[in-house]
Motif scaffolding. Structure first.
Motif, PDB file in Angstrom:
ATOM      1  N   SER A 178       0.835  -1.209   0.000  1.00  0.00           N
ATOM      2  CA  SER A 178       0.000   0.000   0.000  1.00  0.00           C
ATOM      3  C   SER A 178       0.865   1.252   0.000  1.00  0.00           C
ATOM      4  CB  SER A 178      -0.890   0.039   1.242  1.00  0.00           C
ATOM      5  OG  SER A 178      -1.675  -1.103   1.317  1.00  0.00           O
ATOM      6  N   ASN A 182       0.592   4.077  -2.973  1.00  0.00           N
ATOM      7  CA  ASN A 182       0.226   5.475  -2.743  1.00  0.00           C
ATOM      8  C   ASN A 182       0.370   5.806  -1.263  1.00  0.00           C
ATOM      9  OD1 ASN A 182      -1.103   7.988  -2.375  1.00  0.00           O
ATOM     10  ND2 ASN A 182      -2.095   7.670  -4.343  1.00  0.00           N
ATOM     11  N   ASP A 184       0.077   8.600   0.387  1.00  0.00           N
ATOM     12  CA  ASP A 184      -0.955   9.460   0.973  1.00  0.00           C
ATOM     13  C   ASP A 184      -2.223   8.664   1.273  1.00  0.00           C
ATOM     14  OD1 ASP A 184       0.631  11.685   0.914  1.00  0.00           O
ATOM     15  OD2 ASP A 184      -0.064  12.321  -1.058  1.00  0.00           O
ATOM     16  N   ALA A 185      -2.620   7.827   0.308  1.00  0.00           N
ATOM     17  CA  ALA A 185      -3.814   7.016   0.532  1.00  0.00           C
ATOM     18  C   ALA A 185      -3.576   6.082   1.710  1.00  0.00           C
ATOM     19  CB  ALA A 185      -4.156   6.216  -0.727  1.00  0.00           C
ATOM     20  N   ALA A 186      -2.397   5.467   1.762  1.00  0.00           N
ATOM     21  CA  ALA A 186      -2.087   4.532   2.849  1.00  0.00           C
ATOM     22  C   ALA A 186      -2.216   5.224   4.202  1.00  0.00           C
ATOM     23  CB  ALA A 186      -0.679   3.972   2.669  1.00  0.00           C
ATOM     24  N   GLU A 187      -1.670   6.419   4.287  1.00  0.00           N
ATOM     25  CA  GLU A 187      -1.720   7.172   5.545  1.00  0.00           C
ATOM     26  C   GLU A 187      -3.169   7.427   5.960  1.00  0.00           C
ATOM     27  OE1 GLU A 187       1.305   8.282   6.935  1.00  0.00           O
ATOM     28  OE2 GLU A 187       0.378   9.313   8.629  1.00  0.00           O
ATOM     29  N   SER A 188      -4.016   7.778   4.997  1.00  0.00           N
ATOM     30  CA  SER A 188      -5.397   8.098   5.358  1.00  0.00           C
ATOM     31  C   SER A 188      -6.220   6.839   5.610  1.00  0.00           C
ATOM     32  CB  SER A 188      -6.051   8.970   4.292  1.00  0.00           C
ATOM     33  OG  SER A 188      -6.352   8.180   3.181  1.00  0.00           O
ATOM     34  N   LEU A 189      -5.653   5.653   5.314  1.00  0.00           N
ATOM     35  CA  LEU A 189      -6.347   4.404   5.641  1.00  0.00           C
ATOM     36  C   LEU A 189      -5.874   3.856   6.978  1.00  0.00           C
ATOM     37  CD1 LEU A 189      -6.260   2.733   2.140  1.00  0.00           C
ATOM     38  CD2 LEU A 189      -8.190   3.812   3.275  1.00  0.00           C
ATOM     39  N   GLY A 190      -5.185   4.688   7.740  1.00  0.00           N
ATOM     40  CA  GLY A 190      -4.799   4.269   9.080  1.00  0.00           C
ATOM     41  C   GLY A 190      -3.457   3.568   9.149  1.00  0.00           C
ATOM     42  N   ILE A 191      -2.647   3.688   8.086  1.00  0.00           N
ATOM     43  CA  ILE A 191      -1.337   3.032   8.101  1.00  0.00           C
ATOM     44  C   ILE A 191      -0.284   4.049   8.517  1.00  0.00           C
ATOM     45  CG2 ILE A 191       0.388   1.832   6.712  1.00  0.00           C
ATOM     46  CD1 ILE A 191      -1.937   0.940   4.880  1.00  0.00           C
ATOM     47  N   ASN A 192       0.458   3.714   9.566  1.00  0.00           N
ATOM     48  CA  ASN A 192       1.555   4.571  10.001  1.00  0.00           C
ATOM     49  C   ASN A 192       2.709   4.358   9.028  1.00  0.00           C
ATOM     50  OD1 ASN A 192       3.664   5.834  11.266  1.00  0.00           O
ATOM     51  ND2 ASN A 192       3.210   4.997  13.282  1.00  0.00           N
TER      52      ASN A 192
ATOM     53  N   PHE B  52      -4.190  16.153   6.894  1.00  0.00           N
ATOM     54  CA  PHE B  52      -3.317  16.063   5.745  1.00  0.00           C
ATOM     55  C   PHE B  52      -2.476  17.327   5.680  1.00  0.00           C
ATOM     56  CE2 PHE B  52      -2.776  13.832   1.705  1.00  0.00           C
ATOM     57  CZ  PHE B  52      -2.973  12.569   2.199  1.00  0.00           C
ATOM     58  N   THR B  72      -2.313  11.831  10.518  1.00  0.00           N
ATOM     59  CA  THR B  72      -3.393  11.358   9.654  1.00  0.00           C
ATOM     60  C   THR B  72      -3.837   9.934   9.997  1.00  0.00           C
ATOM     61  OG1 THR B  72      -2.563  12.763   7.910  1.00  0.00           O
ATOM     62  CG2 THR B  72      -4.018  10.988   7.242  1.00  0.00           C
ATOM     63  N   TYR B  73      -2.870   9.026  10.184  1.00  0.00           N
ATOM     64  CA  TYR B  73      -3.251   7.630  10.431  1.00  0.00           C
ATOM     65  C   TYR B  73      -3.914   7.463  11.797  1.00  0.00           C
ATOM     66  CZ  TYR B  73       0.823   6.980  13.443  1.00  0.00           C
ATOM     67  OH  TYR B  73       1.726   7.079  14.451  1.00  0.00           O
ATOM     68  N   CYS B  76      -7.555   8.327  11.458  1.00  0.00           N
ATOM     69  CA  CYS B  76      -8.292   7.209  10.870  1.00  0.00           C
ATOM     70  C   CYS B  76      -8.607   6.167  11.933  1.00  0.00           C
ATOM     71  CB  CYS B  76      -7.466   6.601   9.741  1.00  0.00           C
ATOM     72  SG  CYS B  76      -8.218   5.160   9.029  1.00  0.00           S
ATOM     73  N   PHE B  84     -10.962  10.490  -1.449  1.00  0.00           N
ATOM     74  CA  PHE B  84     -10.293  11.584  -2.141  1.00  0.00           C
ATOM     75  C   PHE B  84     -11.068  11.977  -3.395  1.00  0.00           C
ATOM     76  CE2 PHE B  84      -6.899   9.725   0.342  1.00  0.00           C
ATOM     77  CZ  PHE B  84      -6.229  10.840   0.817  1.00  0.00           C
ATOM     78  N   LEU B  90      -4.904   2.035  -4.931  1.00  0.00           N
ATOM     79  CA  LEU B  90      -3.618   1.351  -4.853  1.00  0.00           C
ATOM     80  C   LEU B  90      -3.541   0.520  -6.133  1.00  0.00           C
ATOM     81  CD1 LEU B  90      -3.909   0.359  -1.100  1.00  0.00           C
ATOM     82  CD2 LEU B  90      -2.828   2.382  -2.064  1.00  0.00           C
ATOM     83  N   MET B  93      -2.744  -3.270  -6.970  1.00  0.00           N
ATOM     84  CA  MET B  93      -3.288  -4.284  -6.070  1.00  0.00           C
ATOM     85  C   MET B  93      -4.709  -4.566  -6.553  1.00  0.00           C
ATOM     86  SD  MET B  93      -2.034  -2.546  -2.499  1.00  0.00           S
ATOM     87  CE  MET B  93      -2.380  -3.783  -1.259  1.00  0.00           C
ATOM     88  N   THR B 153     -12.296   0.668   7.231  1.00  0.00           N
ATOM     89  CA  THR B 153     -11.641   1.110   8.461  1.00  0.00           C
ATOM     90  C   THR B 153     -12.669   1.336   9.570  1.00  0.00           C
ATOM     91  OG1 THR B 153     -11.762   3.479   7.990  1.00  0.00           O
ATOM     92  CG2 THR B 153      -9.865   2.299   7.100  1.00  0.00           C
TER      93      THR B 153
END
Lengths: 319, 241
Positions: A178, A182, A184-192, B52, B72-73, B76, B84, B90, B93, B153
């Motif tokens: 992830s 991307n 930025d997308a990963a971060e907003s999906l809760g991934i540190n 962000f 940000t994380y 979430c 967005f 992704l 994937m 999530t």
């Protein structure tokens, strides 16, 4: 099922190889290739799966090698403990490299690691009281026979591939990919993302450090120009990954054997059958090989295996 | 109950205040629409809510606690999901992998994450595409994938950024149905939308901004008849007429 059969056959071939082929020379080549399987797979975890392309894997290789060498020459600690210590100290350095370099993204990260590799090479060259500088470190190898080294390298390579396979099946694997796709997308999906980029780097540096320590044990001699080399280590890791197939489990393994094979073929001037000047051209051939792979097999040998089967084997069948 | 409170939010890029002293609250269970002409600061507001962008001044409270210093994380994990406007799939994937990756936000095991992902994909009507690569989806599918990922999530509050933009009429109806279905499942929604058909049908309340400042707030009818809103969208003459 078919996969398991292939794996079993490969396992038997590799286990039996040194018992059948007694030549020191061929055993040496396979040992070096197995070491490259470890480095290439580690590089692939960070660059291929996590998308953080490193031009500085020599840092971890060199730190691993020097840790094992210094522990033995200064403190008399067995270089086999050095393999563990080499992996761990490479991880610690990895933590530092990550702390500095992960502030940057994409090509800027790659450039930072490139600079990092050169910095560590210069440190190892100039910190003579610790590293003996350009004189290098010489130790007496533990075994005369190549067999023990062969099986240690085999175990390390198989362990590394298996560990990465497991990681990629887990939550970590999903997170790594992830982040690559991307951030930025990963971060907003809760991934540190910072944490998991570092996790990827730490696993990668652990195995690369162990490979470095193994190199120290096996070759018995290191100096900064060899183990911190941009050309022979950092770039070679990238080539192994690209030629074999980035972001595939077996890609770097295939790439390692191909690259070591090509390198040796040219270094030895086609095993003495061609004029000596050919050996000077091996860097050129590496370049041509990379151009060829990028043009025709952008996903590497393993990544484009379907394409290879379709094109090469069909031509053979029809002629 | 106030789920989200935005208090005097200001975001400046150099000398330009993209969002200037905006305040609003989102009540639990409602759908709040955020509208405004192009460049009025809607997406910037979203980017400030999930950190962000670091905010310049003001505060954002979620469930009564300030979240303006979090990452940000972390936001979430607290329960704010977002999509967005410019979709960020992704790409290499599969659809299932996309959603599974975000399901790990609440479940640790791979089996559990895959279960959550399949449930969400069925909910969003994406199950038939689960093995396709995300980059091969058409725009309608990508927009729905954005929503599916955010849903996986398990958010309490969902920020939808122009989910309906670029969809054809039948996709549009599907999108409206999906949003209503999400609200029925108990998710509070803050939505930015240009398409009036969507925003006027589904919103309980609407908050209108222009040039980064609040110009109106109220029910869809109140806002639609508000002279300041008409002026912002259609020009001064219409507002007077």
């Amino acid at each position: 099922m078919k996969k398991n059969v292939i794996l079993a056959i490969l396992g038997i071939v590799f286990l039996a190889f040194p018992l059948v082929i007694k030549s020191d020379y061929y055993q040496h080549l396979i040992i070096i290739a197995l070491m490259w399987v470890v480095i290439g797979s580690s590089w692939n975890l960070l660059a291929g799966y996590t998308g953080q392309v490193s031009f500085g894997h020599a840092i971890f290789f060199g730190i691993g090698a020097y840790t094992a060498g210094i522990l033995f020459s200064k403190l008399g600690i067995s270089p086999w403990w050095g393999m563990l210590a080499g992996g761990i100290s490479a991880m610690l350095i990895g933590l530092f490299v990550g702390w500095v370099c992960f502030r940057l993204r994409g090509p800027y990260f790659a450039l930072a690691t490139l600079a990092g590799g050169e910095i560590f090479r210069l440190i190892a060259t100039n910190w003579e009281s610790l590293t003996e500088g350009m004189v290098g470190i010489l130790i007496i190898p533990s075994f005369e026979s190549k067999l023990p080294y062969y099986y240690i390298a085999l175990l390390l390579a198989a362990g590394c591939i298996f560990a990465i396979h497991l990681i990629m099946q887990s939550k970590w694997g999903y997170y790594f990919v992830s982040i690559r796709e991307n951030q930025d997308a990963a971060e907003s999906l809760g991934i540190n993302t910072t944490l998991y980029k570092n996790v990827s780097l730490l696993v990668s540096s652990l195995f690369t450090g162990m490979a470095g320590a193994f190199y120290m044990n096996y070759m018995g001699f290191i100096d900064p120009q060899v183990v911190f080399s941009l050309h022979y280590i950092s770039i070679m890791s990238i080539l192994v990954g690209i030629v074999g197939g980035v972001a595939t489990i077996m890609g770097p393994a295939v790439g390692a054997f191909v690259m070591v094979g090509v390198q040796e073929t040219f270094r030895s001037a086609f095993f003495g059958m061609a004029p000596q000047w050919i050996s000077e051209a091996h860097a050129l051939v590496f370049g041509l090989l990379v151009i060829f792979v990028i043009m025709f097999l952008a996903n590497g040998i393993v990544g484009d295996w379907g394409k290879i089967k379709r094109n090469v084997f069909r031509i053979k069948a029809s002629s | 109950m106030k789920l989200l409170e935005v208090k005097n939010l200001t975001k400046a890029f150099g000398g330009l205040k993209a969002v200037n002293n905006v305040s609003f609250t989102v009540e639990k269970g409602e759908i709040l629409g955020l509208i405004g002409p192009n460049g009025s600061g809607k997406t910037t507001t979203f980017n400030c809510i999930n950190q962000f962008y670091p905010i310049t001044s003001g505060d954002i409270l979620f469930k009564g606690k300030s979240i303006s210093a979090l990452k940000t994380y972390e936001i979430c994990k607290l329960g704010i999901g977002r999509t967005f406007q410019v979709v960020k799939p992704l790409a290499r994937m599969t659809v299932l992998e996309n959603v599974t990756a975000s399901a790990f936000c609440r479940v640790a095991s791979i089996k559990g994450a895959k279960e959550v992902a399949s449930e969400v994909l069925q909910f969003c009507n994406l199950w038939k595409d689960k093995d396709k690569l995300a980059k091969s989806l058409p725009i309608g599918g990508r927009k729905r994938l954005e929503i599916a990922r955010a849903l996986a999530t398990r958010p309490d509050l969902l920020l939808l950024d122009e989910t309906a933009a670029g969809l054809n009429p039948s996709e549009l109806d599907e999108a409206i149905d999906l949003i209503i279905k999400m609200r029925e499942s108990g998710i509070t929604i803050l939505i930015v939308e240009h398409i009036m058909k969507v925003i006027m049908t589904i919103s309980d309340r609407i908050h209108a901004i222009n040039f980064g400042q609040t110009i109106a707030e109220g029910t869809p009818e109140q806002v639609a008849n508000n002279p300041a809103v008409i002026e912002a969208y259609l020009g001064e003459e219409y507002a007077q007429g």
